[in-house]
Motif scaffolding. Structure first.
Motif, short mmCIF file in Angstrom:
data_model
loop_
_atom_site.label_atom_id
_atom_site.label_comp_id
_atom_site.label_asym_id
_atom_site.label_seq_id
_atom_site.Cartn_x
_atom_site.Cartn_y
_atom_site.Cartn_z
N PHE A 114 -71.16 -21.99 -105.69
CA PHE A 114 -71.17 -23.93 -105.45
C PHE A 114 -70.60 -23.74 -104.17
O PHE A 114 -69.55 -23.84 -103.20
CB PHE A 114 -71.16 -24.96 -106.70
CG PHE A 114 -71.11 -24.84 -108.07
CD1 PHE A 114 -72.50 -24.40 -108.10
CD2 PHE A 114 -70.83 -24.63 -109.06
CE1 PHE A 114 -72.94 -25.06 -109.59
CE2 PHE A 114 -70.97 -24.87 -110.46
CZ PHE A 114 -72.29 -24.63 -110.23
N HIS A 115 -70.83 -24.92 -103.13
CA HIS A 115 -69.94 -25.35 -102.11
C HIS A 115 -69.10 -26.12 -102.44
O HIS A 115 -68.40 -26.42 -103.36
CB HIS A 115 -71.15 -26.45 -101.51
CG HIS A 115 -71.72 -25.89 -100.31
ND1 HIS A 115 -71.83 -24.84 -98.94
CD2 HIS A 115 -73.53 -25.65 -100.49
CE1 HIS A 115 -72.50 -24.80 -98.65
NE2 HIS A 115 -73.86 -24.83 -99.13
N ASP A 116 -67.92 -25.38 -101.50
CA ASP A 116 -66.61 -26.10 -101.62
C ASP A 116 -66.82 -27.68 -100.87
O ASP A 116 -67.38 -27.46 -99.65
CB ASP A 116 -65.43 -24.91 -100.47
CG ASP A 116 -64.14 -26.13 -100.28
OD1 ASP A 116 -64.28 -27.32 -100.14
OD2 ASP A 116 -63.17 -25.01 -99.69
N LEU A 117 -66.83 -28.64 -101.49
CA LEU A 117 -67.14 -29.68 -100.91
C LEU A 117 -66.69 -30.50 -99.49
O LEU A 117 -67.06 -30.90 -98.34
CB LEU A 117 -66.98 -30.76 -102.17
CG LEU A 117 -67.43 -30.94 -103.20
CD1 LEU A 117 -67.15 -32.14 -104.53
CD2 LEU A 117 -69.21 -30.71 -103.32
N ASP A 119 -66.62 -28.57 -96.99
CA ASP A 119 -66.98 -27.86 -96.03
C ASP A 119 -68.82 -29.44 -95.55
O ASP A 119 -69.77 -28.46 -95.45
CB ASP A 119 -68.07 -27.20 -95.97
CG ASP A 119 -66.58 -25.68 -96.28
OD1 ASP A 119 -65.84 -26.01 -95.74
OD2 ASP A 119 -66.38 -24.26 -96.59
N LEU A 120 -68.63 -29.21 -96.70
CA LEU A 120 -70.24 -30.22 -97.17
C LEU A 120 -70.26 -31.89 -97.39
O LEU A 120 -71.06 -32.13 -96.38
CB LEU A 120 -70.57 -29.71 -98.82
CG LEU A 120 -71.94 -30.01 -98.32
CD1 LEU A 120 -72.73 -29.75 -98.42
CD2 LEU A 120 -72.37 -30.67 -100.62
N SER A 198 -73.02 -30.57 -108.99
CA SER A 198 -72.14 -29.03 -107.51
C SER A 198 -73.32 -28.94 -106.73
O SER A 198 -74.14 -28.82 -107.47
CB SER A 198 -71.46 -28.08 -108.30
OG SER A 198 -70.66 -28.64 -108.97
N ILE A 201 -74.81 -23.09 -103.52
CA ILE A 201 -74.06 -22.45 -102.10
C ILE A 201 -75.17 -22.15 -101.11
O ILE A 201 -75.51 -22.15 -99.58
CB ILE A 201 -73.71 -21.32 -102.49
CG1 ILE A 201 -72.69 -20.54 -100.73
CG2 ILE A 201 -73.98 -20.57 -102.40
CD1 ILE A 201 -71.62 -21.78 -100.36
N ASN A 202 -76.50 -21.68 -102.01
CA ASN A 202 -77.82 -21.75 -101.06
C ASN A 202 -79.12 -22.31 -101.08
O ASN A 202 -79.78 -21.71 -101.11
CB ASN A 202 -78.18 -20.17 -101.38
CG ASN A 202 -78.37 -20.09 -103.12
OD1 ASN A 202 -78.27 -20.38 -103.66
ND2 ASN A 202 -79.36 -18.70 -103.71
N VAL A 206 -79.68 -28.52 -98.70
CA VAL A 206 -78.71 -28.46 -99.03
C VAL A 206 -77.51 -30.66 -98.11
O VAL A 206 -76.79 -30.44 -98.09
CB VAL A 206 -77.89 -26.98 -98.02
CG1 VAL A 206 -77.60 -27.34 -96.59
CG2 VAL A 206 -76.45 -27.34 -98.22
#
Length: 218
Positions: A114-117, A119-120, A198, A201-202, A206
């Motif tokens: 999962f992405h670190d929020l 960074d998103l 969540s 990551i890919n 996105v």
């Protein structure tokens, strides 16, 4: 003698017609949410949620579709096969977000799926939703990776409470808890008491994931 030519000819026409029909009716995926362990309250009718989000992002429903996939269930004695299905979808970069109870999401969060929020999401979103985040400890991720490299098979990670980042060495926001009055929870039931979302990551879409979070938290 000639009847076989006629039979094969008919079969060929049917196959070609079916293929053309499938190509013509194929829709691109505008957004893919894996609703792990979810069950729609309106079964067998389809809930309105996917259509509402498609309208929210202005998707052309004649050419694309929003998918809320509820096909994967857990806790029914088939968890091994369910996990395989999930990894196939993730590896193929088909899934944008995963929605389920925190207890299930943590397994994939600590694998780095999962992405670190931070960074998103935008600065405004981070401030708006920070009280709804669930966290993972980056220090535990480091321990897991070290155990893999050292082939420490008896290592068992100890997960800190995902709702108490103050007890973690390196708290990372991995997802957002859904509010009880969230429209999604009016259409679907989830296992456990803490449903959250969540972002993979890919994730192929996105850029739409933060919009999806706004949609769920409005």
């Amino acid at each position: 003698y000639y009847k076989w030519y006629v039979v094969f000819g008919i079969i060929a026409v049917i196959c070609v017609t079916t293929l053309i029909s499938q190509i013509a009716s194929h829709k691109d995926t505008a957004f893919y949410a894996m609703m792990l362990g979810a069950a729609p309250y309106s079964y067998p009718e389809e809930p309105e949620s996917p259509h509402n989000f498609a309208a929210y992002i202005g998707a052309d429903t004649a050419k694309s579709e929003v998918i809320y996939d509820t096909s994967i269930q857990m806790g029914t004695g088939t968890d091994y096969y369910a996990a395989q299905q999930i990894m196939v979808h993730i590896t193929a970069a088909e899934v944008d977000v995963m929605v389920s109870d925190i207890s299930l999401l943590l397994q994939y969060a600590y694998l780095g799926d999962f992405h670190d929020l931070r960074d998103l999401l935008s600065k405004e979103q981070l401030e708006k939703y920070q009280d709804s985040f669930y966290y993972i400890d980056g220090a535990v991720i480091v321990e897991i990776e070290a155990a893999r490299k050292d082939y420490t098979h008896d290592y068992t990670p100890v997960y800190k409470d995902p709702l108490h980042p103050e007890d973690m060495k390196d708290p990372i926001p991995a997802g957002i808890l859904l509010k009880e009055d969230c429209s999604l929870l009016q259409d679907y039931s989830f296992p456990g008491d803490l449903p959250a979302v969540s972002v993979l990551i890919n994730a192929p879409h996105v850029d739409i994931a933060p919009v999806f979070m706004d949609f769920l938290m409005q």
